[in-house]
Design an enzyme around this catalytic site. Structure first.
Site, PDB file in Angstrom:
ATOM      1  N   ARG A 164       0.843  -1.214   0.000  1.00 41.85           N
ATOM      2  CA  ARG A 164       0.000   0.000   0.000  1.00 41.85           C
ATOM      3  C   ARG A 164       0.873   1.258   0.000  1.00 41.85           C
ATOM      4  O   ARG A 164       0.572   2.236   0.698  1.00 41.85           O
ATOM      5  CB  ARG A 164      -0.924   0.024   1.225  1.00 41.85           C
ATOM      6  CG  ARG A 164      -1.987  -1.043   1.255  1.00 41.85           C
ATOM      7  CD  ARG A 164      -2.969  -0.930   0.101  1.00 41.85           C
ATOM      8  NE  ARG A 164      -4.100  -1.848   0.244  1.00 41.85           N
ATOM      9  CZ  ARG A 164      -4.075  -3.120  -0.164  1.00 41.85           C
ATOM     10  NH1 ARG A 164      -3.006  -3.616  -0.741  1.00 41.85           N
ATOM     11  NH2 ARG A 164      -5.136  -3.887  -0.023  1.00 41.85           N
ATOM     12  N   SER A 249     -10.783  -0.585   2.944  1.00 41.31           N
ATOM     13  CA  SER A 249     -10.050  -0.641   4.223  1.00 41.31           C
ATOM     14  C   SER A 249      -9.664   0.776   4.643  1.00 41.31           C
ATOM     15  O   SER A 249      -9.008   1.477   3.873  1.00 41.31           O
ATOM     16  CB  SER A 249      -8.773  -1.462   4.076  1.00 41.31           C
ATOM     17  OG  SER A 249      -9.069  -2.771   3.678  1.00 41.31           O
ATOM     18  N   GLU A 346      -5.100   4.130   5.650  1.00 41.94           N
ATOM     19  CA  GLU A 346      -4.878   3.914   4.215  1.00 41.94           C
ATOM     20  C   GLU A 346      -5.533   5.020   3.389  1.00 41.94           C
ATOM     21  O   GLU A 346      -5.014   5.462   2.362  1.00 41.94           O
ATOM     22  CB  GLU A 346      -5.455   2.548   3.809  1.00 41.94           C
ATOM     23  CG  GLU A 346      -5.313   2.281   2.331  1.00 41.94           C
ATOM     24  CD  GLU A 346      -5.984   1.009   1.847  1.00 41.94           C
ATOM     25  OE1 GLU A 346      -5.661  -0.086   2.351  1.00 41.94           O
ATOM     26  OE2 GLU A 346      -6.836   1.110   0.937  1.00 41.94           O
TER      27      GLU A 346
HETATM   28  P1  FAD Z   1      -9.075   8.690  -5.642  1.00 37.42           P
HETATM   29  O1  FAD Z   1      -9.807   8.301  -4.394  1.00 37.42           O
HETATM   30  O2  FAD Z   1      -9.799   9.561  -6.608  1.00 37.42           O
HETATM   31  O3  FAD Z   1      -7.686   9.366  -5.266  1.00 37.42           O
HETATM   32  C1  FAD Z   1      -6.844   8.777  -4.302  1.00 37.42           C
HETATM   33  C2  FAD Z   1      -5.601   9.691  -4.165  1.00 37.42           C
HETATM   34  O4  FAD Z   1      -4.858   9.671  -5.373  1.00 37.42           O
HETATM   35  C3  FAD Z   1      -5.955  11.163  -3.938  1.00 37.42           C
HETATM   36  O5  FAD Z   1      -4.951  11.707  -3.093  1.00 37.42           O
HETATM   37  C4  FAD Z   1      -5.891  11.787  -5.333  1.00 37.42           C
HETATM   38  O6  FAD Z   1      -5.550  13.169  -5.285  1.00 37.42           O
HETATM   39  C5  FAD Z   1      -4.759  10.985  -5.955  1.00 37.42           C
HETATM   40  N1  FAD Z   1      -4.935  10.776  -7.410  1.00 37.42           N
HETATM   41  C6  FAD Z   1      -5.957  10.161  -8.057  1.00 37.42           C
HETATM   42  N2  FAD Z   1      -5.707  10.080  -9.367  1.00 37.42           N
HETATM   43  C7  FAD Z   1      -4.502  10.664  -9.574  1.00 37.42           C
HETATM   44  C8  FAD Z   1      -3.675  10.883 -10.725  1.00 37.42           C
HETATM   45  N3  FAD Z   1      -4.040  10.499 -11.943  1.00 37.42           N
HETATM   46  N4  FAD Z   1      -2.493  11.514 -10.549  1.00 37.42           N
HETATM   47  C9  FAD Z   1      -2.081  11.922  -9.310  1.00 37.42           C
HETATM   48  N5  FAD Z   1      -2.818  11.741  -8.201  1.00 37.42           N
HETATM   49  C10 FAD Z   1      -4.006  11.123  -8.336  1.00 37.42           C
HETATM   50  N6  FAD Z   1      -7.673  -0.774  -2.533  1.00 37.42           N
HETATM   51  C11 FAD Z   1      -6.854  -1.838  -2.630  1.00 37.42           C
HETATM   52  O7  FAD Z   1      -5.623  -1.680  -2.737  1.00 37.42           O
HETATM   53  N7  FAD Z   1      -7.338  -3.112  -2.571  1.00 37.42           N
HETATM   54  C12 FAD Z   1      -8.652  -3.376  -2.453  1.00 37.42           C
HETATM   55  O8  FAD Z   1      -9.049  -4.547  -2.411  1.00 37.42           O
HETATM   56  C13 FAD Z   1      -9.549  -2.276  -2.356  1.00 37.42           C
HETATM   57  N8  FAD Z   1     -10.875  -2.481  -2.185  1.00 37.42           N
HETATM   58  C14 FAD Z   1     -11.723  -1.432  -2.085  1.00 37.42           C
HETATM   59  C15 FAD Z   1     -13.087  -1.689  -1.910  1.00 37.42           C
HETATM   60  C16 FAD Z   1     -13.981  -0.646  -1.802  1.00 37.42           C
HETATM   61  C17 FAD Z   1     -15.441  -0.938  -1.628  1.00 37.42           C
HETATM   62  C18 FAD Z   1     -13.510   0.699  -1.884  1.00 37.42           C
HETATM   63  C19 FAD Z   1     -14.479   1.845  -1.814  1.00 37.42           C
HETATM   64  C20 FAD Z   1     -12.153   0.972  -2.029  1.00 37.42           C
HETATM   65  C21 FAD Z   1     -11.243  -0.095  -2.133  1.00 37.42           C
HETATM   66  N9  FAD Z   1      -9.861   0.111  -2.289  1.00 37.42           N
HETATM   67  C22 FAD Z   1      -9.011  -0.955  -2.412  1.00 37.42           C
HETATM   68  C23 FAD Z   1      -9.305   1.482  -2.318  1.00 37.42           C
HETATM   69  C24 FAD Z   1      -9.391   2.182  -3.706  1.00 37.42           C
HETATM   70  O9  FAD Z   1     -10.250   1.491  -4.563  1.00 37.42           O
HETATM   71  C25 FAD Z   1      -8.020   2.306  -4.364  1.00 37.42           C
HETATM   72  O10 FAD Z   1      -7.131   3.023  -3.537  1.00 37.42           O
HETATM   73  C26 FAD Z   1      -8.076   2.990  -5.733  1.00 37.42           C
HETATM   74  O11 FAD Z   1      -6.826   2.856  -6.395  1.00 37.42           O
HETATM   75  C27 FAD Z   1      -8.419   4.492  -5.633  1.00 37.42           C
HETATM   76  O12 FAD Z   1      -8.632   4.973  -6.942  1.00 37.42           O
HETATM   77  P2  FAD Z   1      -9.415   6.317  -7.217  1.00 37.42           P
HETATM   78  O13 FAD Z   1      -9.302   6.612  -8.661  1.00 37.42           O
HETATM   79  O14 FAD Z   1     -10.794   6.219  -6.677  1.00 37.42           O
HETATM   80  O15 FAD Z   1      -8.558   7.350  -6.372  1.00 37.42           O
HETATM   81  N1  EPU Z   2     -10.801 -10.685  10.368  1.00 35.93           N
HETATM   82  C1  EPU Z   2     -11.341 -10.631  11.642  1.00 35.93           C
HETATM   83  N2  EPU Z   2     -12.639 -10.239  11.770  1.00 35.93           N
HETATM   84  C2  EPU Z   2     -13.407  -9.934  10.702  1.00 35.93           C
HETATM   85  C3  EPU Z   2     -12.860  -9.955   9.406  1.00 35.93           C
HETATM   86  C4  EPU Z   2     -11.528 -10.348   9.259  1.00 35.93           C
HETATM   87  O1  EPU Z   2     -10.690 -10.937  12.628  1.00 35.93           O
HETATM   88  O2  EPU Z   2     -14.581  -9.575  10.914  1.00 35.93           O
HETATM   89  C5  EPU Z   2      -9.388 -11.102  10.226  1.00 35.93           C
HETATM   90  C6  EPU Z   2      -9.282 -12.603   9.975  1.00 35.93           C
HETATM   91  O3  EPU Z   2      -8.134 -13.071  10.645  1.00 35.93           O
HETATM   92  C7  EPU Z   2      -9.081 -12.680   8.473  1.00 35.93           C
HETATM   93  C8  EPU Z   2      -8.212 -11.433   8.267  1.00 35.93           C
HETATM   94  O4  EPU Z   2      -8.786 -10.459   9.125  1.00 35.93           O
HETATM   95  O5  EPU Z   2      -8.424 -13.847   8.079  1.00 35.93           O
HETATM   96  C9  EPU Z   2      -8.125 -10.926   6.847  1.00 35.93           C
HETATM   97  O6  EPU Z   2      -9.408 -10.504   6.391  1.00 35.93           O
HETATM   98  P1  EPU Z   2      -9.691 -10.285   4.834  1.00 35.93           P
HETATM   99  O7  EPU Z   2      -9.331 -11.507   4.085  1.00 35.93           O
HETATM  100  O8  EPU Z   2     -11.079  -9.767   4.693  1.00 35.93           O
HETATM  101  O9  EPU Z   2      -8.637  -9.208   4.367  1.00 35.93           O
HETATM  102  P2  EPU Z   2      -8.150  -7.858   5.054  1.00 35.93           P
HETATM  103  O10 EPU Z   2      -6.771  -8.045   5.565  1.00 35.93           O
HETATM  104  O11 EPU Z   2      -9.154  -7.334   6.001  1.00 35.93           O
HETATM  105  C10 EPU Z   2      -7.005  -7.013   2.866  1.00 35.93           C
HETATM  106  C11 EPU Z   2      -6.922  -5.700   2.137  1.00 35.93           C
HETATM  107  C12 EPU Z   2      -8.141  -5.524   1.249  1.00 35.93           C
HETATM  108  C13 EPU Z   2      -8.175  -6.678   0.242  1.00 35.93           C
HETATM  109  C14 EPU Z   2      -8.271  -7.994   1.018  1.00 35.93           C
HETATM  110  C15 EPU Z   2      -8.218  -9.208   0.098  1.00 35.93           C
HETATM  111  C16 EPU Z   2      -5.602  -4.172   3.448  1.00 35.93           C
HETATM  112  C17 EPU Z   2      -5.588  -2.980   4.335  1.00 35.93           C
HETATM  113  N3  EPU Z   2      -6.798  -4.603   3.060  1.00 35.93           N
HETATM  114  O12 EPU Z   2      -8.110  -6.918   3.743  1.00 35.93           O
HETATM  115  O13 EPU Z   2      -7.979  -4.296   0.530  1.00 35.93           O
HETATM  116  O14 EPU Z   2      -9.288  -6.560  -0.626  1.00 35.93           O
HETATM  117  O15 EPU Z   2      -7.143  -8.079   1.938  1.00 35.93           O
HETATM  118  O16 EPU Z   2      -6.935  -9.399  -0.374  1.00 35.93           O
HETATM  119  O17 EPU Z   2      -4.540  -4.688   3.114  1.00 35.93           O
HETATM  120  C18 EPU Z   2      -8.401  -1.958   0.645  1.00 35.93           C
HETATM  121  O18 EPU Z   2      -7.183  -1.807   0.632  1.00 35.93           O
HETATM  122  O19 EPU Z   2      -9.220  -0.995   0.641  1.00 35.93           O
HETATM  123  C19 EPU Z   2      -8.951  -3.324   0.663  1.00 35.93           C
HETATM  124  C20 EPU Z   2     -10.268  -3.592   0.740  1.00 35.93           C
END
Ligand code: FAD
Ligand code: EPU
Length: 353
Positions: A164, A249, A346
């Site tokens: 991240r 997250s 994050e």
């Molecule tokens: P924005 O929210 O629009 O911007 C994020 C930051 O980047 C801001 O500071 C903005 O100024 C900057 N920025 C955006 N575009 C540019 C650009 N072109 N040039 C310079 N700066 C820029 N993340 C994960 O890693 N793994 C996941 O599994 C994951 N799951 C998610 C699930 C949900 C339901 C949600 C809501 C979010 C999740 N995220 C996850 C976080 C998010 O989707 C990512 O961080 C994504 O890359 C953000 O993209 P965005 O275009 O929406 O960025």
């Molecule tokens: N867990 C609990 N309680 C819960 C849920 C989860 O204790 O209610 C614990 C369990 O031990 C479980 C562990 O958390 O095994 C991991 O949970 P999960 O698989 O849901 O993944 P996460 O670590 O919570 C991360 C990323 C997600 C990504 C998933 C799948 C980060 C900060 N988050 O979540 O990314 O989608 O793994 O790979 O690394 C994001 O970055 O926005 C995001 C959603």
């Protein structure tokens, strides 16, 4: 390009706060981004570049100009029998780009299906899920420097990717705009052709991917089946921003050293931990730490902690960004007090309180 005044950002970010931008403009092409940048010396106000708004939390109205990056385009740079090198413009929707790659049987990004946001934001926090990080397939990132207007291409190594994390979150934060991203993906011949080779390259080992494929009755998965499985798991686990405001997250999973893990294991034998590449580092699920502190399902007004995934803070409707930040602070303090681990945020928090 059209500059609008006093524009609601409610539908332009996934937390769904009722906040306003003083000015708003959408850059629909690479060159519109550069044109806007030419005016930067005349704009004496804060500028925010926004993608899909899925990793931001607004704590107040934005007092300057919000530039939404909406540039589109996917171009194949080169390909041979084994690889394709493809460039996607920053404003491409991430999941539509993944779908495009899956349709073409270009292997690599399928485990990153259904992550909201844009291609341009993907390298910033090195998006990751289900055992894959986008850095594994990024060849280079093209940027323009906000101060000088100069363009530069950062190679994968120069991006300094980590969990991240990247140079765009640190030394280059607020200094560059990402214009496009070039990916090197794997090819195994014509779609449907070399299924055996394709299967051996798919990443099925993380989480419940194999279990979900079994539930789907798939015994011989292809890239499309992996995408379906990942989408199904994500839909079950994570709240849909269309239904309840969130930014995924809210915190990163902390990485701690062996000494701290040993001491925690003696007090909390059930603590989950995942060994990292360096022998001395272990990732602890922040969700577990937060749940242990009693926050899972907590709600105060419209600010809450998701009942299924405590790592996700939610806006049930009318929560303000400041209320979410206050909640995050209480969670951080209680985790620190109980486990001696300081959670890091994050999500990008915008505007001071
Ligand atoms: P924005 O929210 O629009 O911007 C994020 C930051 O980047 C801001 O500071 C903005 O100024 C900057 N920025 C955006 N575009 C540019 C650009 N072109 N040039 C310079 N700066 C820029 N993340 C994960 O890693 N793994 C996941 O599994 C994951 N799951 C998610 C699930 C949900 C339901 C949600 C809501 C979010 C999740 N995220 C996850 C976080 C998010 O989707 C990512 O961080 C994504 O890359 C953000 O993209 P965005 O275009 O929406 O960025
Ligand atoms: N867990 C609990 N309680 C819960 C849920 C989860 O204790 O209610 C614990 C369990 O031990 C479980 C562990 O958390 O095994 C991991 O949970 P999960 O698989 O849901 O993944 P996460 O670590 O919570 C991360 C990323 C997600 C990504 C998933 C799948 C980060 C900060 N988050 O979540 O990314 O989608 O793994 O790979 O690394 C994001 O970055 O926005 C995001 C959603």
């Amino acid at each position: 390009m059209h500059l609008d005044q006093k524009v609601s950002l409610k539908t332009l970010h996934t937390f769904g706060m009722e906040v306003e931008a003083r000015y708003f403009v959408e850059a629909k092409t690479h060159s519109e981004v550069l044109t806007l940048l030419n005016y930067r010396h005349m704009i004496h106000m804060p500028i925010l570049f926004l993608g899909g708004g899925s990793n931001v939390l607004f704590t107040r109205d934005f007092p300057g100009i919000v530039i939404r990056i909406h540039s589109k385009g996917i171009t194949i740079r080169e390909q041979d029998d084994h690889h394709v090198v493809v460039t996607a413009e920053a404003g491409e929707n991430w999941d539509e780009f993944v779908q495009h790659c899956v349709n073409n049987h270009w292997i690599g990004l399928e485990n990153l299906s259904l992550i909201p946001g844009t291609v341009g934001a993907a390298p910033i926090q090195n998006i990751g899920a289900y055992g894959v990080e986008v850095k594994d397939f990024i060849e280079s990132v093209q940027v323009v420097e906000i101060d000088s207007g100069k363009q530069k291409r950062y190679s994968n190594i120069e991006c300094e990717f980590g969990y991240r994390d990247s140079i765009f979150k640190r030394a280059l934060k607020g200094k560059v705009i990402i214009l496009n991203v070039t990916f090197k993906l794997i090819k195994v011949g014509e779609p449907g052709g070399e299924r055996v080779a394709e299967k051996s390259l798919l990443n099925l080992d993380y989480g419940d991917i194999r279990g979900e494929l079994q539930r789907l009755g798939v015994t011989d998965p292809d890239i499309g089946d992996v995408r379906t499985a990942v989408c199904n798991i994500r839909r079950k686990k994570l709240p849909d921003p269309a239904e309840v405001g969130n930014a995924g997250s809210f915190f990163k999973n902390p990485v701690i050293g062996k000494a701290l893990l040993d001491s925690l294991q003696s007090r909390f034998p059930e603590i989950p931990s995942y060994a990292q590449l360096s022998d001395d580092d272990f990732k602890i699920p922040a969700a577990w730490l937060i749940e242990q502190c009693g926050w899972k399902g907590y709600r105060n007004g419209d600010a809450g902690v998701h009942p299924n995934q405590p790592l996700v803070l939610v806006n049930y409707g009318a929560a303000t960004g400041s209320q979410i930040v206050e909640l995050a602070k209480k969670i951080t303090d209680s985790v620190q007090q109980r486990f001696g681990i300081r959670l890091e945020t994050e999500v990008n928090i915008l505007g001071s309180l």
